[in-house]
Motif scaffolding. Structure first.
Motif, PDB file in Angstrom:
ATOM      1  N   TYR A 174       5.712  -0.503  -0.500  1.00 29.84           N
ATOM      2  CA  TYR A 174       4.990   0.769  -0.611  1.00 29.84           C
ATOM      3  C   TYR A 174       4.576   1.139  -2.027  1.00 29.84           C
ATOM      4  O   TYR A 174       4.055   2.211  -2.257  1.00 29.84           O
ATOM      5  N   ASP A 207      -3.278  -2.974  -2.219  1.00 31.20           N
ATOM      6  CA  ASP A 207      -4.150  -1.826  -2.454  1.00 31.20           C
ATOM      7  C   ASP A 207      -4.326  -1.622  -3.950  1.00 31.20           C
ATOM      8  O   ASP A 207      -3.369  -1.725  -4.713  1.00 31.20           O
ATOM      9  N   ASP A 265       0.904   5.383   6.744  1.00 34.84           N
ATOM     10  CA  ASP A 265       0.123   5.299   7.984  1.00 34.84           C
ATOM     11  C   ASP A 265      -0.747   4.055   7.980  1.00 34.84           C
ATOM     12  O   ASP A 265      -0.878   3.344   8.970  1.00 34.84           O
ATOM     13  N   PHE A 266      -1.360   3.800   6.825  1.00 37.99           N
ATOM     14  CA  PHE A 266      -2.204   2.612   6.701  1.00 37.99           C
ATOM     15  C   PHE A 266      -1.358   1.348   6.869  1.00 37.99           C
ATOM     16  O   PHE A 266      -1.755   0.407   7.548  1.00 37.99           O
ATOM     17  N   ASP A 290       0.865  -1.181   0.000  1.00 39.00           N
ATOM     18  CA  ASP A 290       0.000   0.000   0.000  1.00 39.00           C
ATOM     19  C   ASP A 290       0.898   1.227   0.000  1.00 39.00           C
ATOM     20  O   ASP A 290       1.936   1.224   0.649  1.00 39.00           O
ATOM     21  N   ASP A 291       0.490   2.273  -0.711  1.00 32.82           N
ATOM     22  CA  ASP A 291       1.366   3.446  -0.776  1.00 32.82           C
ATOM     23  C   ASP A 291       1.107   4.461   0.334  1.00 32.82           C
ATOM     24  O   ASP A 291       1.680   5.537   0.335  1.00 32.82           O
ATOM     25  N   ASP A 292       0.260   4.116   1.287  1.00 30.74           N
ATOM     26  CA  ASP A 292      -0.019   5.009   2.412  1.00 30.74           C
ATOM     27  C   ASP A 292       0.687   4.482   3.666  1.00 30.74           C
ATOM     28  O   ASP A 292       0.246   3.503   4.258  1.00 30.74           O
TER      29      ASP A 292
END
Length: 129
Positions: free
Chosen positions: A35, A55, A15-16, A11-13
């Motif tokens: 990421y 994601d 925090d997530f 996922d590129d977030d």
């Protein structure tokens, strides 16, 4: 299974990723993170995880592209893939459709925002096969 199941989270977030990794680590999983799609593919090939959480909405290659590439490869096509979609709230603004998700042969998908208990349940089901 003698060894810990490995879960690859892409996922590129950040925090997530951090939050989700913490949730998954409440189980006896080894969590590997990436990421972006390119790094996700590299880690999938190197680590051969038991499950991949991917994601959809990432800069190219996005989740669909990564998923179809892995599913086309006989060496990796058996790895279950759980796609994270924000499709429901984004539908009017996006070309992504559930139909595309099905065509990429993801094994399951879950909408963001992700309910932690639900995510763990889905991952457990995919690992159990």
């Amino acid at each position: 299974m003698g060894m810990q199941p490995k879960v690859l989270l892409v996922d590129d977030d950040p925090d997530f990723v951090e939050a989700t990794k913490a949730i998954l680590e409440t189980r006896p999983y080894e969590v590997i993170v990436a990421y972006d799609g390119k790094e996700g593919l590299e880690k999938a090939r190197k680590e051969n995880p038991h499950v991949i959480i991917l994601d959809v909405m990432m800069p190219p290659p996005d989740g669909y592209a990564v998923c179809s590439e892995l599913k086309r490869d006989p060496k990796y096509k058996k790895i279950p893939i759980l796609l994270l979609t924000a499709v429901m709230q984004a539908l009017p603004h996006t070309l992504y459709t559930i139909d595309m998700g099905l065509r990429t042969e993801a094994d399951d998908y879950i909408d963001k925002p992700v309910e932690p208990a639900e995510l763990v349940r889905r991952v457990e089901a995919l690992i159990a096969g």
